[in-house]
Write an enzyme that holds these catalytic residues in place. Structure first.
Site, PDB file in Angstrom:
ATOM      1  N   SER A 137       0.801  -1.196   0.103  1.00 37.31           N
ATOM      2  CA  SER A 137       0.008  -0.110   0.140  1.00 37.31           C
ATOM      3  C   SER A 137       0.625   1.154  -0.049  1.00 37.31           C
ATOM      4  O   SER A 137       2.026   1.003   0.436  1.00 37.31           O
ATOM      5  CB  SER A 137      -0.837   0.220   1.193  1.00 37.31           C
ATOM      6  OG  SER A 137      -1.352   1.118   1.464  1.00 37.31           O
ATOM      7  N   TYR A 150      -0.570  -0.498  10.580  1.00 39.72           N
ATOM      8  CA  TYR A 150      -0.867  -0.760   8.917  1.00 39.72           C
ATOM      9  C   TYR A 150       0.379  -0.451   8.155  1.00 39.72           C
ATOM     10  O   TYR A 150       0.837  -1.112   7.189  1.00 39.72           O
ATOM     11  CB  TYR A 150      -2.293  -0.160   8.575  1.00 39.72           C
ATOM     12  CG  TYR A 150      -2.445  -0.514   6.960  1.00 39.72           C
ATOM     13  CD1 TYR A 150      -2.961  -1.836   6.644  1.00 39.72           C
ATOM     14  CD2 TYR A 150      -2.540   0.588   6.071  1.00 39.72           C
ATOM     15  CE1 TYR A 150      -3.178  -1.909   5.283  1.00 39.72           C
ATOM     16  CE2 TYR A 150      -2.844   0.177   4.671  1.00 39.72           C
ATOM     17  CZ  TYR A 150      -3.034  -0.952   4.301  1.00 39.72           C
ATOM     18  OH  TYR A 150      -3.547  -1.150   3.015  1.00 39.72           O
TER      19      TYR A 150
END
Length: 277
Positions: A137, A150
């Site tokens: 990501s 994350y």
């Protein structure tokens, strides 16, 4: 799309994974796909094609992963492209997320990816070909407030991909790490995004950022069908990139991070070089 290949895709029952599976099957490719719940996967893909192998897999369990890889080899004879797509978002400051919430995020986003690579690698090494595509990501390059865990998990995926590429190069195996920005999938819904169960009131800015992200659901700039097509195209390239950003937002965030990092390195250079003998 070129030659027919055998694809092994994790996290395939929704979002980008589902787009990948559907496009590949339409193109006549052979696809083994995993999900936590096999019935959900079969329902989502909705095909009785001989070229589709749905697999119920717990990615955090090495034996479950090994069985899935073996089942794929048994059915299709080989694996050409591995796409580690399974993952989910976890939001909260480090203080707010429990050890368990944090470890679960790493289990799926990092250890699941490692398990698949570990179990698929002997086959790719033996056939002297293959392509491992890991989905990270933009958060792994340039994190945002409220997403520390994350970002850390996705940064781990980027770092392991970079070194993996060097390690498997001599076997003719290619590696690409894909870092998407925001795409219009189910990522911002409850099934793909977990927020801290015990938020702390004082983290007001973390709450504000999360609220803004959740409002974006359904309005993300990225088209998952285009993202899937871009990723599929990687597998037929003789020299695919090691890093591939997807989405204009990812490009802007990566460039801003590079500029800030370059400036900071220069600003503190005097101290940096003062520590050598």
């Amino acid at each position: 799309m070129g030659l027919k290949k055998v694809w092994f895709i994790t996290g395939a029952s929704k979002g980008l994974g589902l787009s990948l599976v559907n496009q590949l099957l339409q193109a006549g490719q052979s696809v083994a796909a995993t999900s936590r719940t096999g019935s959900e996967l079969s329902r989502a893909v909705n095909t009785n094609s001989e070229k589709f192998l749905p697999l119920e897999v717990n990615l955090a369990d090495e034996i479950s992963v090994e069985q899935a890889v073996n089942a794929t080899i048994a059915k299709f004879g080989r694996i050409d492209v591995v796409i580690n797509n399974a993952g989910y978002g976890v939001g909260g400051s480090i203080e707010e997320l429990s050890d368990e919430e944090t470890r679960q995020a790493f289990d799926v986003n990092v250890f699941g990816t490692l398990n698949v690579i570990r179990k698929a690698s002997p086959h790719l090494r033996k056939q002297r070909s293959g392509h491992i595509i890991n989905i990270a990501s933009i958060a792994g390059i340039a994190g945002a407030t409220g997403w520390a865990v994350y970002s850390a998990a996705k940064a781990a995926v980027i770092a392991l991909s970079e070194v993996l590429a060097e390690d498997v190069k001599e076997f003719g195996v290619k590696v690409t790490v894909v870092t998407p920005g925001a795409f219009r999938t189910s990522f911002l819904t409850q099934e793909s995004l977990v927020l801290a169960q015990h938020p702390i009131d004082e983290y007001a800015e973390v709450r504000n950022v999360h609220a803004r992200y959740l409002k974006m659901d359904g309005a993300q700039a990225g088209d998952p069908e285009k993202a899937a097509a871009a990723m599929i195209s990687l597998a037929s390239m003789p020299n695919p990139p090691l890093h591939l950003l997807l989405g204009n937002d990812a490009l802007l965030r990566a460039n801003a991070k590079l500029d800030a990092l370059t400036k900071e390195i220069q600003d503190w250079k005097a101290i940096t070089i003062s520590t050598d003998y």
